[in-house]
Design a protein around this motif. Structure first.
Motif: not given
Ligand SMILES: [Zn+2]
Ligand SMILES: [Zn+2]
Ligand SMILES: [Zn+2]
Ligand SMILES: [Zn+2]
Ligand SMILES: [Zn+2]
Ligand SMILES: [Zn+2]
Length: 223
Positions: A112-123, A52-65
Motif C-alpha cells: 500500500l505504501c507504493t500507492q502514495l501519490p508523488e505530490t499532495t497538498r496540506h492545509p 486488499h484489492e491492491h494487494c491482490a492485483t499489484c504487479p510482481s515487479s515494478f519501478s517505484f519512484v
C-alpha cells in the motif's frame, strides 16, 4: 450478502482456493500485508481470507519512484523470516506475508505504501505542492518532532516544510503561533463572552441612570 461479487482470481498467497472480488466491504484485516482495509477486497469466504484489492492485483515487479535504481519484486512467502523488515517508506514494521523488496539494497516497502501519490497538498501549507521525500532532516510541522532518519514524508523544498506520512491526516496543531492563538475558537469565544458582559454592564448602568432621572423628575412634577 449485499456486496456484489465480480471477479474470481487465483493468488499466490492463498494457493488452491480462488478469491472472489467483494465491492465496498466493511473493515477487514488484509491477510497479505496485515493492514486493515475498508474498501473493495478479494476474499476466500471458506477460510475468511481477505486481500486488499491492491494487494491482490499489484504487479510482481515494478519501478517505484522512491527507489529509482532498481525494480522492486513482490515477495509473498508465508514462511519467510520477517525479522527486522521495516518499510523504508512509512518506517513501520512489515508483519505481513506480502511486500515489495529490492534484494540488492535491502529495500522493503508495504504494497500500500507504493500507492502514495508523488505530490499532495496540506492545509498547513496551502501555497505549494508537497513532494514525497525522505524526512531525515527537518521537523514535522504537525507533531513537531524530527524524522527518525528512516521514513519518508511530504515536504516543500522551497520553504523547508515537512510532514510525516502518519501525520498527514492528524488534526492540525493549534496555538503554534501567536496568530493561531488569536484565531483559535476558544479565544474567539472568550472575546465574544467578554464583549457581551461589557455590553450588559453598560446597558444596566445606563438603565439605572434613566430610572433615577425619571423618578426624580416625577417626584418633582407631583409636588
Ligand atoms: Zn493488503
Ligand atoms: Zn481459502
Ligand atoms: Zn509502509
Ligand atoms: Zn535497490
Ligand atoms: Zn509528524
Ligand atoms: Zn513551500
Amino acid at each position: 450478502m449485499d456486496s456484489e461479487r465480480k471477479y474470481i482470481i487465483e493468488h499466490v498467497t492463498h494457493p488452491g482456493h480462488p478469491l472472489s472480488y467483494v465491492e465496498g466491504s466493511r473493515v477487514f484485516q488484509c491477510d497479505g500485508c496485515n493492514k486493515t482495509g475498508n474498501g473493495s477486497k478479494y476474499q476466500c469466504a471458506t477460510c475468511d481470507f481477505d486481500l486488499h484489492e491492491h494487494c491482490a492485483t499489484c504487479p510482481s515487479s515494478f519501478s517505484f519512484v522512491v527507489h529509482p535504481p532498481h525494480h522492486l519484486n513482490l515477495i509473498s512467502h508465508a514462511h519467510l523470516s520477517l525479522q527486522d523488515h521495516i518499510c523504508d517508506v512509512c518506517g513501520t514494521e512489515i508483519d505481513g506475508i506480502l511486500f515489495y523488496r529490492c534484494e540488492r539494497c535491502n529495500f522493503d516497502v508495504h504494497p500500500l505504501c507504493t500507492q502514495l501519490p508523488e505530490t499532495t497538498r496540506h492545509p498547513l501549507h496551502p501555497d505549494h505542492l508537497l513532494r514525497l521525500q525522505p524526512l531525515s532532516v527537518g521537523v514535522c510541522r504537525v507533531c513537531q518532532t524530527s524524522g527518525c532518519g528512516h521514513a519518508w514524508g511530504y515536504g516543500c523544498h522551497v520553504c523547508d516544510f515537512n510532514i510525516h506520512l502518519q501525520c498527514l491526516n492528524s488534526p492540525i496543531p493549534r496555538g503554534s503561533t501567536f496568530l493561531d492563538t488569536l484565531m483559535s475558537p476558544m479565544a474567539v469565544l472568550i472575546v465574544m463572552i467578554l464583549a457581551l458582559l461589557i455590553f450588559l454592564i453598560l446597558m444596566s448602568t445606563k438603565n439605572q441612570h434613566n430610572w433615577k432621572g425619571y423618578s426624580v423628575h416625577s417626584v418633582y412634577v407631583h409636588r
